[in-house]
Motif scaffolding. Structure first.
Motif, PDB file in Angstrom:
ATOM      1  N   ARG A 184     -27.365  62.515 -26.436  1.00 31.87           N
ATOM      2  CA  ARG A 184     -27.344  63.417 -27.591  1.00 31.87           C
ATOM      3  C   ARG A 184     -27.379  64.873 -27.141  1.00 31.87           C
ATOM      4  NH1 ARG A 184     -31.019  65.896 -31.228  1.00 31.87           N
ATOM      5  NH2 ARG A 184     -30.129  66.040 -33.303  1.00 31.87           N
ATOM      6  N   GLN A 185     -28.238  65.169 -26.186  1.00 23.70           N
ATOM      7  CA  GLN A 185     -28.347  66.537 -25.688  1.00 23.70           C
ATOM      8  C   GLN A 185     -27.004  67.011 -25.115  1.00 23.70           C
ATOM      9  OE1 GLN A 185     -31.141  66.994 -22.491  1.00 23.70           O
ATOM     10  NE2 GLN A 185     -31.222  69.210 -22.720  1.00 23.70           N
ATOM     11  N   THR A 186     -26.349  66.155 -24.348  1.00 21.20           N
ATOM     12  CA  THR A 186     -25.063  66.518 -23.753  1.00 21.20           C
ATOM     13  C   THR A 186     -23.997  66.713 -24.822  1.00 21.20           C
ATOM     14  OG1 THR A 186     -25.611  65.308 -21.748  1.00 21.20           O
ATOM     15  CG2 THR A 186     -23.286  65.806 -22.112  1.00 21.20           C
ATOM     16  N   PHE A 187     -23.933  65.793 -25.797  1.00 19.92           N
ATOM     17  CA  PHE A 187     -22.934  65.917 -26.864  1.00 19.92           C
ATOM     18  C   PHE A 187     -23.141  67.190 -27.671  1.00 19.92           C
ATOM     19  CE2 PHE A 187     -22.605  61.051 -26.774  1.00 19.92           C
ATOM     20  CZ  PHE A 187     -21.472  61.083 -25.979  1.00 19.92           C
ATOM     21  N   VAL A 188     -24.390  67.546 -27.937  1.00 17.24           N
ATOM     22  CA  VAL A 188     -24.677  68.781 -28.673  1.00 17.24           C
ATOM     23  C   VAL A 188     -24.219  69.992 -27.858  1.00 17.24           C
ATOM     24  CG1 VAL A 188     -26.546  70.267 -29.527  1.00 17.24           C
ATOM     25  CG2 VAL A 188     -26.543  67.829 -30.075  1.00 17.24           C
ATOM     26  N   LEU A 189     -24.522  69.999 -26.558  1.00 15.37           N
ATOM     27  CA  LEU A 189     -24.106  71.111 -25.699  1.00 15.37           C
ATOM     28  C   LEU A 189     -22.594  71.237 -25.612  1.00 15.37           C
ATOM     29  CD1 LEU A 189     -26.676  70.806 -22.770  1.00 15.37           C
ATOM     30  CD2 LEU A 189     -26.561  72.602 -24.513  1.00 15.37           C
ATOM     31  N   LEU A 190     -21.897  70.091 -25.632  1.00 14.99           N
ATOM     32  CA  LEU A 190     -20.436  70.105 -25.548  1.00 14.99           C
ATOM     33  C   LEU A 190     -19.771  70.391 -26.894  1.00 14.99           C
ATOM     34  CD1 LEU A 190     -19.841  67.012 -23.233  1.00 14.99           C
ATOM     35  CD2 LEU A 190     -19.605  69.423 -22.629  1.00 14.99           C
TER      36      LEU A 190
ATOM     37  N   GLN B 124     -23.374  60.111 -33.977  1.00 10.19           N
ATOM     38  CA  GLN B 124     -23.444  58.686 -33.654  1.00 10.19           C
ATOM     39  C   GLN B 124     -24.674  58.394 -32.788  1.00 10.19           C
ATOM     40  OE1 GLN B 124     -19.920  57.242 -31.735  1.00 10.19           O
ATOM     41  NE2 GLN B 124     -20.612  55.134 -31.735  1.00 10.19           N
ATOM     42  N   THR B 125     -24.949  59.262 -31.846  1.00  7.56           N
ATOM     43  CA  THR B 125     -26.116  59.095 -30.978  1.00  7.56           C
ATOM     44  C   THR B 125     -27.405  59.269 -31.779  1.00  7.56           C
ATOM     45  OG1 THR B 125     -24.794  59.976 -29.165  1.00  7.56           O
ATOM     46  CG2 THR B 125     -27.158  59.817 -28.804  1.00  7.56           C
ATOM     47  N   THR B 126     -27.406  60.190 -32.728  1.00  2.00           N
ATOM     48  CA  THR B 126     -28.570  60.383 -33.591  1.00  2.00           C
ATOM     49  C   THR B 126     -28.859  59.124 -34.395  1.00  2.00           C
ATOM     50  OG1 THR B 126     -28.146  62.754 -33.736  1.00  2.00           O
ATOM     51  CG2 THR B 126     -29.523  61.795 -35.462  1.00  2.00           C
ATOM     52  N   VAL B 127     -27.812  58.485 -34.904  1.00  3.85           N
ATOM     53  CA  VAL B 127     -27.987  57.226 -35.645  1.00  3.85           C
ATOM     54  C   VAL B 127     -28.625  56.165 -34.746  1.00  3.85           C
ATOM     55  CG1 VAL B 127     -26.716  55.305 -36.709  1.00  3.85           C
ATOM     56  CG2 VAL B 127     -26.153  57.658 -37.312  1.00  3.85           C
ATOM     57  N   GLU B 128     -28.169  56.085 -33.514  1.00  3.36           N
ATOM     58  CA  GLU B 128     -28.738  55.113 -32.572  1.00  3.36           C
ATOM     59  C   GLU B 128     -30.195  55.438 -32.259  1.00  3.36           C
ATOM     60  OE1 GLU B 128     -27.633  52.243 -31.322  1.00  3.36           O
ATOM     61  OE2 GLU B 128     -25.822  52.431 -32.513  1.00  3.36           O
ATOM     62  N   LEU B 129     -30.507  56.718 -32.103  1.00  2.00           N
ATOM     63  CA  LEU B 129     -31.892  57.112 -31.847  1.00  2.00           C
ATOM     64  C   LEU B 129     -32.796  56.724 -33.009  1.00  2.00           C
ATOM     65  CD1 LEU B 129     -31.554  60.573 -30.117  1.00  2.00           C
ATOM     66  CD2 LEU B 129     -32.939  58.670 -29.312  1.00  2.00           C
ATOM     67  N   ARG B 130     -32.324  56.955 -34.215  1.00  2.00           N
ATOM     68  CA  ARG B 130     -33.115  56.559 -35.387  1.00  2.00           C
ATOM     69  C   ARG B 130     -33.308  55.053 -35.428  1.00  2.00           C
ATOM     70  NH1 ARG B 130     -30.178  60.814 -39.278  1.00  2.00           N
ATOM     71  NH2 ARG B 130     -31.576  62.546 -38.862  1.00  2.00           N
ATOM     72  N   ALA B 131     -32.271  54.319 -35.082  1.00  4.75           N
ATOM     73  CA  ALA B 131     -32.384  52.858 -35.059  1.00  4.75           C
ATOM     74  C   ALA B 131     -33.370  52.395 -33.986  1.00  4.75           C
ATOM     75  CB  ALA B 131     -31.015  52.227 -34.816  1.00  4.75           C
ATOM     76  N   ALA B 132     -33.543  53.226 -32.962  1.00  6.08           N
ATOM     77  CA  ALA B 132     -34.495  52.904 -31.884  1.00  6.08           C
ATOM     78  C   ALA B 132     -35.907  53.386 -32.208  1.00  6.08           C
ATOM     79  CB  ALA B 132     -34.017  53.514 -30.564  1.00  6.08           C
ATOM     80  N   GLY B 133     -36.091  53.935 -33.418  1.00  6.64           N
ATOM     81  CA  GLY B 133     -37.428  54.305 -33.848  1.00  6.64           C
ATOM     82  C   GLY B 133     -37.777  55.772 -33.753  1.00  6.64           C
ATOM     83  N   GLU B 134     -36.823  56.610 -33.408  1.00  6.44           N
ATOM     84  CA  GLU B 134     -37.076  58.044 -33.304  1.00  6.44           C
ATOM     85  C   GLU B 134     -36.789  58.722 -34.638  1.00  6.44           C
ATOM     86  OE1 GLU B 134     -37.859  60.187 -30.419  1.00  6.44           O
ATOM     87  OE2 GLU B 134     -38.614  58.246 -29.808  1.00  6.44           O
ATOM     88  N   SER B 135     -37.552  59.731 -34.967  1.00  8.12           N
ATOM     89  CA  SER B 135     -37.277  60.559 -36.138  1.00  8.12           C
ATOM     90  C   SER B 135     -36.580  61.810 -35.626  1.00  8.12           C
ATOM     91  CB  SER B 135     -38.566  60.927 -36.856  1.00  8.12           C
ATOM     92  OG  SER B 135     -39.133  59.792 -37.428  1.00  8.12           O
ATOM     93  N   VAL B 136     -35.277  61.855 -35.802  1.00 13.39           N
ATOM     94  CA  VAL B 136     -34.467  62.948 -35.268  1.00 13.39           C
ATOM     95  C   VAL B 136     -33.917  63.778 -36.413  1.00 13.39           C
ATOM     96  CG1 VAL B 136     -32.464  63.527 -33.854  1.00 13.39           C
ATOM     97  CG2 VAL B 136     -33.788  61.480 -33.351  1.00 13.39           C
TER      98      VAL B 136
ATOM     99  N   ALA C 226     -27.124  46.772 -45.717  1.00 15.62           N
ATOM    100  CA  ALA C 226     -26.946  45.908 -44.544  1.00 15.62           C
ATOM    101  C   ALA C 226     -25.538  46.037 -43.983  1.00 15.62           C
ATOM    102  CB  ALA C 226     -27.242  44.458 -44.911  1.00 15.62           C
ATOM    103  N   THR C 227     -24.557  46.044 -44.840  1.00 17.06           N
ATOM    104  CA  THR C 227     -23.166  46.174 -44.402  1.00 17.06           C
ATOM    105  C   THR C 227     -22.929  47.532 -43.733  1.00 17.06           C
ATOM    106  OG1 THR C 227     -22.424  44.727 -46.183  1.00 17.06           O
ATOM    107  CG2 THR C 227     -20.761  46.133 -45.165  1.00 17.06           C
ATOM    108  N   GLN C 228     -23.433  48.571 -44.334  1.00 17.77           N
ATOM    109  CA  GLN C 228     -23.219  49.922 -43.798  1.00 17.77           C
ATOM    110  C   GLN C 228     -23.915  50.112 -42.455  1.00 17.77           C
ATOM    111  OE1 GLN C 228     -23.888  52.985 -46.638  1.00 17.77           O
ATOM    112  NE2 GLN C 228     -23.723  54.624 -45.141  1.00 17.77           N
ATOM    113  N   MET C 229     -25.074  49.480 -42.272  1.00 15.04           N
ATOM    114  CA  MET C 229     -25.852  49.692 -41.050  1.00 15.04           C
ATOM    115  C   MET C 229     -25.668  48.579 -40.027  1.00 15.04           C
ATOM    116  SD  MET C 229     -29.337  51.358 -42.514  1.00 15.04           S
ATOM    117  CE  MET C 229     -29.838  51.837 -40.875  1.00 15.04           C
ATOM    118  N   PHE C 230     -24.785  47.621 -40.321  1.00  9.71           N
ATOM    119  CA  PHE C 230     -24.514  46.506 -39.421  1.00  9.71           C
ATOM    120  C   PHE C 230     -25.787  45.710 -39.113  1.00  9.71           C
ATOM    121  CE2 PHE C 230     -21.349  49.771 -38.478  1.00  9.71           C
ATOM    122  CZ  PHE C 230     -20.203  49.079 -38.819  1.00  9.71           C
ATOM    123  N   LEU C 231     -26.570  45.457 -40.161  1.00 11.26           N
ATOM    124  CA  LEU C 231     -27.790  44.668 -40.053  1.00 11.26           C
ATOM    125  C   LEU C 231     -27.715  43.521 -41.048  1.00 11.26           C
ATOM    126  CD1 LEU C 231     -30.358  47.617 -40.035  1.00 11.26           C
ATOM    127  CD2 LEU C 231     -29.660  46.244 -38.067  1.00 11.26           C
ATOM    128  N   SER C 232     -28.631  42.571 -40.936  1.00 13.97           N
ATOM    129  CA  SER C 232     -28.667  41.473 -41.899  1.00 13.97           C
ATOM    130  C   SER C 232     -29.452  41.906 -43.130  1.00 13.97           C
ATOM    131  CB  SER C 232     -29.316  40.233 -41.278  1.00 13.97           C
ATOM    132  OG  SER C 232     -30.707  40.426 -41.134  1.00 13.97           O
TER     133      SER C 232
END
Length: 133
Positions: free
Chosen positions: A41-47, A55-67, A99-105
């Motif tokens: 995420r840091q690299t993508f923001v810098l670039l 997309q990376t922020t969404v993954e971070l949130r899914a991993a439990g981070e509040s971004v 569920a459909t939007q987030m690719f979860l059950s």
């Protein structure tokens, strides 16, 4: 661990970090995934690669981070994934649509919603919309 050579393109390195972090998260290793996702995420923001950073922020949130969440009491009580689900539900989406939007059950969405209701001390979707509104 990244297998790119030290002189590899920065974007490709960040993309690999994102994909590896996503894979770790999906294999139930969110703590390990966060380091890779933060670097990506840091690299993508810098670039200035906004789509990749989102997309990376969404993954971070899914991993439990509040971004990048707003600073409100209800929001601070939820993980990133719970916040995303709560926002979708508060906007009127059904569990199946979320569920459909987030690719979860739908069972995973049900589980998260029970936890969201418990953390916020609410009992309905209407109260959820008020808590986030």
């Amino acid at each position: 661990m990244c297998l790119h050579p030290a002189d590899a393109a920065t974007f490709e390195r960040a993309r690999t970090e994102l994909l590896y972090g996503r894979e770790l998260r999906r294999n139930r290793r969110p703590r390990d995934a966060r380091d890779h996702l933060h670097r990506a995420r840091q690299t993508f923001v810098l670039l200035g690669a906004d789509v990749w950073a989102r997309q990376t922020t969404v993954e971070l949130r899914a991993a439990g981070e509040s971004v990048g969440t707003p600073d409100r009491q209800a929001v601070r009580l939820l993980t990133g994934q719970q916040l995303r689900i709560a926002q979708l539900v508060a906007a009127g989406a059904t569990n199946r649509e979320v569920a459909t939007q987030m690719f979860l059950s739908t069972r995973t969405i049900d589980h998260h919603l029970r936890n969201i209701y418990h953390r916020l001390g609410i009992r309905s979707r209407t109260e959820l919309a008020r808590a986030l509104g």
